[in-house]
Design a protein around this motif. Structure first.
Motif, short mmCIF file in Angstrom:
data_model
loop_
_atom_site.label_atom_id
_atom_site.label_comp_id
_atom_site.label_asym_id
_atom_site.label_seq_id
_atom_site.Cartn_x
_atom_site.Cartn_y
_atom_site.Cartn_z
N SER A 36 4.21 -5.12 -11.33
CA SER A 36 3.67 -4.91 -10.33
C SER A 36 4.66 -5.34 -10.06
O SER A 36 4.94 -4.05 -8.88
CB SER A 36 2.81 -4.66 -9.90
N TRP A 92 6.86 1.76 -6.24
CA TRP A 92 5.25 2.18 -6.50
C TRP A 92 4.78 3.33 -5.99
O TRP A 92 3.64 3.55 -5.67
CB TRP A 92 4.68 0.92 -5.84
N HIS A 94 -2.19 1.00 -3.06
CA HIS A 94 -2.38 -0.56 -4.03
C HIS A 94 -3.76 -0.87 -3.19
O HIS A 94 -3.40 -0.73 -2.09
CB HIS A 94 -1.15 -1.35 -3.86
N ASN A 110 -4.95 -4.14 -4.24
CA ASN A 110 -4.54 -5.59 -3.97
C ASN A 110 -4.57 -6.31 -2.94
O ASN A 110 -4.31 -7.33 -2.94
CB ASN A 110 -4.45 -5.93 -5.39
N ASN A 152 -1.98 -4.02 0.03
CA ASN A 152 -1.38 -3.48 1.13
C ASN A 152 -2.26 -2.63 1.55
O ASN A 152 -1.67 -2.60 2.67
CB ASN A 152 -0.64 -2.91 -0.19
N GLU A 186 -1.70 -11.13 -8.06
CA GLU A 186 -0.93 -11.34 -9.53
C GLU A 186 -0.15 -12.31 -10.02
O GLU A 186 0.75 -12.61 -10.65
CB GLU A 186 0.05 -10.00 -9.36
N ARG A 217 3.78 -15.06 -3.87
CA ARG A 217 3.73 -13.99 -2.74
C ARG A 217 2.08 -13.45 -1.97
O ARG A 217 1.96 -13.61 -0.93
CB ARG A 217 4.82 -12.74 -2.76
N HIS A 218 1.10 -14.31 -3.28
CA HIS A 218 0.35 -13.38 -2.78
C HIS A 218 -0.57 -14.69 -2.58
O HIS A 218 -0.66 -15.95 -3.46
CB HIS A 218 -0.50 -12.66 -3.87
N TRP A 248 5.17 -8.53 3.52
CA TRP A 248 3.48 -8.72 3.42
C TRP A 248 2.95 -9.67 3.25
O TRP A 248 1.88 -10.30 4.28
CB TRP A 248 2.82 -7.14 2.22
N HIS A 271 9.76 -5.39 2.03
CA HIS A 271 9.41 -5.87 1.10
C HIS A 271 10.15 -6.84 0.53
O HIS A 271 9.93 -8.15 0.37
CB HIS A 271 8.78 -5.25 -0.30
N GLN A 302 8.14 -1.50 2.88
CA GLN A 302 6.53 -0.97 2.56
C GLN A 302 6.36 -0.89 3.75
O GLN A 302 6.37 -2.59 4.52
CB GLN A 302 6.61 -1.59 1.27
C1 FUC Z 1 1.81 -5.40 -4.84
C2 FUC Z 1 2.28 -6.73 -4.70
C3 FUC Z 1 3.93 -6.05 -5.05
C4 FUC Z 1 3.70 -4.48 -3.72
C5 FUC Z 1 2.93 -4.22 -5.01
C6 FUC Z 1 3.07 -2.25 -3.93
O1 FUC Z 1 1.36 -5.30 -6.33
O2 FUC Z 1 1.88 -7.82 -5.48
O3 FUC Z 1 4.24 -7.03 -3.90
O4 FUC Z 1 3.48 -5.07 -2.54
O5 FUC Z 1 1.71 -4.52 -4.33
#
Ligand code: FUC
Length: 782
Positions: free
Chosen positions: A3, A379, A384, A386, A388, A516, A598-599, A641, A679, A683
């Motif tokens: 992703s 994207w 999103h 999960n 965002n 992720e 990052r998550h 983010w 990002h 974003q």
């Molecule tokens: C999530 C993040 C990515 C990105 C995407 C739009 O899945 O893992 O970094 O921000 O959204």
């Protein structure tokens, strides 16, 4: 495809070259809550955003040419969307057995086989770019462009040939038009031609001598035929003449010129498969006719009033305003200058952006709010879920913009029928489910690679927002009619989804990922993603179940359903602390493939959840802190983010200086010149998450206590804030000096009892509806 992959077309250029010579006006606008610059934007990420929730504009502020990128929030390329290959119900049973047996690679391969294909691109798209050609290459002096966050007007002004030109742009919520107003301080000085273009399906024709009609359809070539739109640009001049030829509108020798832009689309949010059939052109015409009934002055006043009714609910002062341009300040800040007033501006910019991209009745703010320049946005600029889109709405309640939260919740409710179908047909379950992302077409099937696609928590996470809306507003009708029903749908899915872990007898979710992230399969160098019971899943389910029990109590519901929730909650597996003292992301102590990922999903219970806090779960708090330390030591927070989320974590740990350190990183490393989050690329979630994090440093109310200044950093030694909201229906104003609270006032909207804490002092306060209370004198009295 992971992703994280960003689709960008190298051939697309959004740069602007100014042909006139520019001499700056180095004088700040009178209104200190402004972003301002002394040169035109060189690229889209320097342009200034405007929006009324639906119609977006990015203003470049050029002198030889003005460029305004236009968006309308329903312009999306269309289906097909991911399609089901076969029901997953039987396969999933096998996958679970494999996962319990530690056969991770086999499990993931099997799950992958039944996942629907990812369909890409299918993007949110621009409506077009308006170009005003002034044909000038002379010298412009006293140049300045600015965006006033308080009035929601962008202004470009300069002096040329003895004439001062002023150009104002806004996107009006009450009149639902974008307005571009050109004026000069000498009569007859305004001459330009206007054209509009779009790199996709688009037709422009003239109407009469003052209008352009632009029509088109979002698509990717001849694929994904999506939303059809019409837009009218009408110019009204005082003095001079306007004419239309070959799709260009010309104005000659006018005293003033006002362009009104209206748009209408066939997107039908209530039934996305059945486009609206109204006459879009006639709708635009009537919008323009309505706008023309007002003078420019009235339109402008109406826009600002509607904006201020929201924006002015909160003020924040953290330092002294500066006379330097926003760019100079940001550049200084990047080099380490201290500038708390810039941080306060960033905070208010987040609120401004939410007002501009999300108003009752509009689409919710997507990955780019409503501002997107590309036909194939990163994207797809989709929804999103999960993290965002949820992050977009973190500031809504606490920064006193509660009604702007509604488009998000409206949207999530619109996903429910599709989510019920996915639950039933794909998973063989009751309830509703939505995964990693959706878009204007409301799809909810998991898709693509298991590493991001096989995750059933997106919809459930979003139900938290309904509960939080209730907690802040106390709106019991909302709780009964909207929050409880959607929480119930999410829970029903989990009733059928959770299975007993044979090792512990506890209920676990899976097959699932920890968004992720990947781990190495024990004893190998092979990365994998799917497991049973990743920490975030368990915490989200805990959140859903406890929210149900809390609302059931308020609503007086005690039935077989709530009893089952209680039973399942008691049997739910909860994340454990690993041998190294960290809170575990998975049920096993896997080696992470990216230790700085990052998550930071396993800290959901700390933020945005409320499962963990110092009082009730000190050991978990200590473990969570180790987890975040480890993530940061390995480069975590490298996307905007992610950095913004980290601010919120530190605020919840009450570690003020660490929170502030991360604000600094967000502004230094993840912020474009127009203060848009990156990002990279742009974003918007980081803007909203950053604003929410700053609010979280000033006030917290996720436990049974309202904490005043829980994480006030040294850098904000002196300051004041008004209008921040706390759960229970409270509003708080505070002033502090040298890091110490010197005044605090609480307004009670609902008359609830509040427990308020400042440092070691706390007070239990019985309030009356609409009552107002000075807090400082009360501390220590009970
Ligand atoms: C999530 C993040 C990515 C990105 C995407 C739009 O899945 O893992 O970094 O921000 O959204």
């Amino acid at each position: 495809m992971a992703s994280l992959e960003v689709i960008a077309k190298p051939s697309e250029s959004f740069n602007y070259t100014e042909n006139a010579k520019i001499q700056p006006l180095d004088e700040a606008p009178a209104e200190s809550l402004s972003l301002w610059y002394n040169a035109p934007s060189k690229n889209w990420e320097e342009a200034l955003p405007l929006g009324n929730g639906r119609l977006g504009a990015m203003v470049f502020g050029g002198v030889s040419e003005e460029r305004i990128f236009l968006n309308e929030d329903t312009i999306w390329a269309g289906p097909p969307i991911p399609e089901m290959k076969e029901s997953a119900a039987e396969t999933i049973k096998e996958v679970r057995q494999l996962l319990f047996a530690g056969k991770y690679a086999e499990a993931q391969a099997l799950q992958q086989k039944i996942l629907p294909e990812r369909v890409f691109p299918r993007s949110y798209q621009p409506m077009g770019t308006l170009v005003l050609d002034f044909g000038t290459i002379q010298e412009a002096t006293q140049y300045r462009r600015s965006l006033n966050l308080d009035t929601a007007v962008a202004t470009t002004r300069y002096l040329m040939d003895g004439v001062t030109y002023t150009r104002e742009v806004f996107s009006s919520a009450p009149d639902d038009v974008i307005v571009v107003h050109l004026q000069a301080d000498k009569p007859g000085a305004i001459t330009f031609s206007a054209s509009v273009d779009r790199p996709g399906d688009f037709t422009v024709e003239g109407i009469g001598n003052d209008c352009l009609l632009a029509t088109g359809q979002a698509s990717h070539g001849d694929k994904h035929l999506g939303v059809k739109f019409a837009s009218i640009l009408q110019v009204n001049t005082e003095g001079g003449k306007s004419s239309v030829k070959d799709g260009k509108l010309s104005v000659k020798g006018a005293d003033t010129a006002t362009i009104h832009i209206a748009a209408s689309t066939d997107y039908n949010r209530n039934d996305v498969g059945t486009p609206l059939t109204h006459d879009r052109v006639a709708t635009c015409k009537s919008m323009i006719t309505r706008a023309l009934q007002k003078t420019y002055k009235l339109l402008k006043a109406g826009n600002s009033e509607a904006h201020q009714a929201l924006f002015r609910r909160v003020s924040l002062k953290l330092g002294e305003p500066s006379n330097r341009t926003t760019l100079a300040r940001l550049q200084g800040y990047r080099k380490g200058e201290v500038d708390p007033d810039l941080e306060a501006l960033y905070f208010q910019y987040g609120r401004y952006l939410l007002i501009a991209s999300s108003r009752p009745g509009t689409m919710p703010a997507n990955l780019q709010g409503i501002w997107s320049k590309q036909m194939e946005a990163p994207w797809n600029a989709d929804y999103h879920i999960n993290i965002n889109m949820q992050m977009n709405y973190w500031p809504a309640e606490v920064t006193n913009l509660s009604e702007l939260h509604l488009p998000f919740m409206d949207y999530i409710e619109r996903l429910v029928p599709s989510g019920q179908k996915t639950a039933r047909e794909f998973y063989g379950n009751r309830g509703f489910v939505a995964g990693v992302a959706s878009d204007a077409w409301h799809h909810t099937l998991p898709y693509g690679k298991a590493q991001y696609g096989q995750w059933v928590m997106g919809g459930a996470w979003c139900t938290q927002h309904f509960m939080e809306h209730y907690r802040f507003t106390g709106d019991q009708a909302f709780l009964k009619e909207r929050a409880y029903p959607i929480l119930k749908e999410a829970a029903l899915f989990f009733f059928d989804w959770l299975v007993e872990d044979p090792k512990t007898g506890k209920l676990v979710s899976g097959p699932s990922t920890s968004p992720e992230n990947a781990f190495f399969i024990p004893g190998t160098r092979k990365p994998s993603n799917l497991t049973m019971g990743p920490a975030m899943d368990q915490q989200i389910i805990w959140d859903v179940f406890t929210n149900i029990l809390e609302s059931a109590e308020v609503l007086g519901i005690d039935d077989a359903f709530t009893q089952e929730v209680e039973m399942k909650l008691n049997q739910l597996a909860l994340p454990q602390i690993g041998s190294d003292g960290r809170l575990m992301e998975w049920t096993e102590e896997f080696r992470e493939r990216q230790p700085g990922h990052r998550h930071i999903s396993h800290l959901f219970g700390l933020h945005p959840g409320r499962q963990y806090n110092e009082k009730d779960t000190p050991e978990i708090m200590a473990a969570a802190r180790k987890s975040i330390d480890a993530r940061l030591a390995k480069g975590g927070g490298h996307t905007g983010w992610s950095r913004a989320w980290i601010i919120n974590f530190w605020a919840r740990f009450k570690d003020a200086d660490k929170a502030h350190e991360n604000i600094a990183m967000l502004l230094k490393k993840s912020t474009h010149n127009n203060l848009f989050d990156t990002h990279p690329p742009f974003q918007i979630d980081g803007n909203f998450g950053g604003t929410a994090g700053m609010a979280e440093m000033l006030i917290q109310s996720h436990t049974d206590t309202i904490d005043l200044l829980p994480a006030l950093p040294e850098a904000w030694a002196n300051g004041s804030v008004t209008g921040l909201c706390a759960r229970g229906g409270f509003e708080v104003d505070m002033t502090w000096e040298k890091g110490v609270l010197t005044a605090a006032k609480l307004r009670s909207k609902l008359g609830n009892t509040g427990v308020i804490r400042y440092g070691d002092h706390s007070v239990t306060l019985e309030t009356k509806p609409e009552g107002s209370y000075e807090l400082l004198g009360l501390f220590g009295k009970n």
